[in-house]
Design a protein around this motif. Sequence first.
Motif, PDB file in Angstrom:
ATOM      1  N   SER A  16       0.792  -1.219   0.000  1.00  0.00           N
ATOM      2  CA  SER A  16       0.000   0.000   0.000  1.00  0.00           C
ATOM      3  C   SER A  16       0.827   1.274   0.000  1.00  0.00           C
ATOM      4  N   PRO A  17       1.861   1.421   0.877  1.00  0.00           N
ATOM      5  CA  PRO A  17       2.647   2.640   0.853  1.00  0.00           C
ATOM      6  C   PRO A  17       3.365   2.848  -0.484  1.00  0.00           C
ATOM      7  N   LEU A  18       3.794   1.740  -1.127  1.00  0.00           N
ATOM      8  CA  LEU A  18       4.495   1.843  -2.393  1.00  0.00           C
ATOM      9  C   LEU A  18       3.577   2.422  -3.464  1.00  0.00           C
ATOM     10  N   VAL A  19       2.323   1.960  -3.515  1.00  0.00           N
ATOM     11  CA  VAL A  19       1.367   2.487  -4.483  1.00  0.00           C
ATOM     12  C   VAL A  19       1.131   3.970  -4.226  1.00  0.00           C
ATOM     13  N   THR A  20       0.988   4.369  -2.955  1.00  0.00           N
ATOM     14  CA  THR A  20       0.773   5.769  -2.612  1.00  0.00           C
ATOM     15  C   THR A  20       1.957   6.627  -3.066  1.00  0.00           C
ATOM     16  N   ALA A  21       3.159   6.136  -2.852  1.00  0.00           N
ATOM     17  CA  ALA A  21       4.346   6.871  -3.261  1.00  0.00           C
ATOM     18  C   ALA A  21       4.395   7.041  -4.776  1.00  0.00           C
ATOM     19  N   GLN A  22       4.037   5.995  -5.503  1.00  0.00           N
ATOM     20  CA  GLN A  22       4.033   6.070  -6.960  1.00  0.00           C
ATOM     21  C   GLN A  22       2.992   7.067  -7.453  1.00  0.00           C
ATOM     22  N   ASP A  23       1.809   7.041  -6.830  1.00  0.00           N
ATOM     23  CA  ASP A  23       0.755   7.982  -7.221  1.00  0.00           C
ATOM     24  C   ASP A  23       1.178   9.426  -6.972  1.00  0.00           C
ATOM     25  N   LEU A  24       1.764   9.685  -5.811  1.00  0.00           N
ATOM     26  CA  LEU A  24       2.193  11.038  -5.470  1.00  0.00           C
ATOM     27  C   LEU A  24       3.309  11.497  -6.400  1.00  0.00           C
ATOM     28  N   GLN A  25       4.216  10.615  -6.707  1.00  0.00           N
ATOM     29  CA  GLN A  25       5.300  10.970  -7.624  1.00  0.00           C
ATOM     30  C   GLN A  25       4.759  11.302  -9.009  1.00  0.00           C
ATOM     31  N   CYS A  57      -4.662  12.501   1.780  1.00  0.00           N
ATOM     32  CA  CYS A  57      -5.673  12.264   0.744  1.00  0.00           C
ATOM     33  C   CYS A  57      -5.025  11.793  -0.554  1.00  0.00           C
ATOM     34  N   GLU A  58      -5.858  11.255  -1.457  1.00  0.00           N
ATOM     35  CA  GLU A  58      -5.344  10.690  -2.707  1.00  0.00           C
ATOM     36  C   GLU A  58      -4.993  11.750  -3.738  1.00  0.00           C
ATOM     37  N   GLN A  59      -5.681  12.909  -3.706  1.00  0.00           N
ATOM     38  CA  GLN A  59      -5.460  13.966  -4.694  1.00  0.00           C
ATOM     39  C   GLN A  59      -5.184  15.290  -3.980  1.00  0.00           C
ATOM     40  N   PRO A  60      -4.009  15.452  -3.379  1.00  0.00           N
ATOM     41  CA  PRO A  60      -3.718  16.717  -2.697  1.00  0.00           C
ATOM     42  C   PRO A  60      -3.584  17.867  -3.698  1.00  0.00           C
ATOM     43  N   ALA A  61      -3.922  19.077  -3.243  1.00  0.00           N
ATOM     44  CA  ALA A  61      -3.722  20.281  -4.062  1.00  0.00           C
ATOM     45  C   ALA A  61      -2.273  20.719  -3.889  1.00  0.00           C
ATOM     46  N   LEU A  62      -1.540  20.774  -4.999  1.00  0.00           N
ATOM     47  CA  LEU A  62      -0.112  21.068  -4.964  1.00  0.00           C
ATOM     48  C   LEU A  62       0.159  22.509  -5.379  1.00  0.00           C
ATOM     49  N   SER A  63       1.141  23.140  -4.748  1.00  0.00           N
ATOM     50  CA  SER A  63       1.496  24.506  -5.110  1.00  0.00           C
ATOM     51  C   SER A  63       2.909  24.806  -4.644  1.00  0.00           C
ATOM     52  N   LEU A  77       3.971  22.655  -1.356  1.00  0.00           N
ATOM     53  CA  LEU A  77       2.880  22.608  -0.385  1.00  0.00           C
ATOM     54  C   LEU A  77       1.790  21.691  -0.912  1.00  0.00           C
ATOM     55  N   ALA A  78       1.422  20.679  -0.117  1.00  0.00           N
ATOM     56  CA  ALA A  78       0.355  19.747  -0.476  1.00  0.00           C
ATOM     57  C   ALA A  78      -0.793  19.927   0.520  1.00  0.00           C
ATOM     58  N   ARG A  79      -1.978  20.268   0.013  1.00  0.00           N
ATOM     59  CA  ARG A  79      -3.145  20.518   0.868  1.00  0.00           C
ATOM     60  C   ARG A  79      -4.161  19.393   0.727  1.00  0.00           C
ATOM     61  N   CYS A  80      -4.625  18.910   1.854  1.00  0.00           N
ATOM     62  CA  CYS A  80      -5.744  17.964   1.898  1.00  0.00           C
ATOM     63  C   CYS A  80      -6.799  18.574   2.816  1.00  0.00           C
ATOM     64  N   ASN A  81      -7.825  19.179   2.221  1.00  0.00           N
ATOM     65  CA  ASN A  81      -8.824  19.919   2.994  1.00  0.00           C
ATOM     66  C   ASN A  81      -8.113  20.988   3.817  1.00  0.00           C
ATOM     67  N   ASN A  82      -8.164  20.904   5.153  1.00  0.00           N
ATOM     68  CA  ASN A  82      -7.528  21.913   5.994  1.00  0.00           C
ATOM     69  C   ASN A  82      -6.125  21.514   6.441  1.00  0.00           C
TER      70      ASN A  82
END
Length: 219
Positions: A16-25, A57-63, A77-82
Amino acid sequence: MKALRGGLAATLLCLSPLVTAQDLQAQLTTFFAQRLAGFSDEVAVTIRTPQNLYPACEQPALSVTGSAKLWGNVNVLARCNNEKRYLQVNVQATGNYVVAAQAVARGGALSPGSVELARGRLDQLPPRTMLDISQAQDAITLRDLAPGQPVQLTMLRQAWRVKAGQRVQVIANGDGFSVNGEGQALNNAAVAQSARVRMSSGQIVSGTVGADGNILINL
């Protein structure tokens, strides 16, 4: 059977962590590729932040901040809601940049044959390396340039359109009127730079140098 299920669950937890890392990358790579479009056509992102500090979260807002560089080591900066998480990433960007095509002595004017484009890692170049070859047009070198040397913006200045002591036309434009006058430039200035002018009356005014060499003042 229970042992098999337990082993399968443990395997899924490890993956699971590996998939998350790949998605974020992948999201970060897309984020930087979009912002570097026109400069780089090959972007690779490495995340330096530990996985336990990734956004939840799966789709953080990046800036990134407006003044931040977009390659090399960058804070995102990665935002997940607040919730806010700061990610440290390394961005490798490949693209074209400007190099000297021939030796140019300090104080020399650049001609179309003086510079050319080279391709390579933008993140490994000296600061403020020129990426747009049109910026070299009519520029004057402030130091000697060697063939193949990356051209930095700090190595050049634009050719003077107005020189100190030169007689110039001053055009003042206001709401529904325009006034012309002649004066003497007090400083050297390139197009779009500020020039100070002593008018025939002795008054000193400041304006912007136009492409035709006139000094423009907006009232």
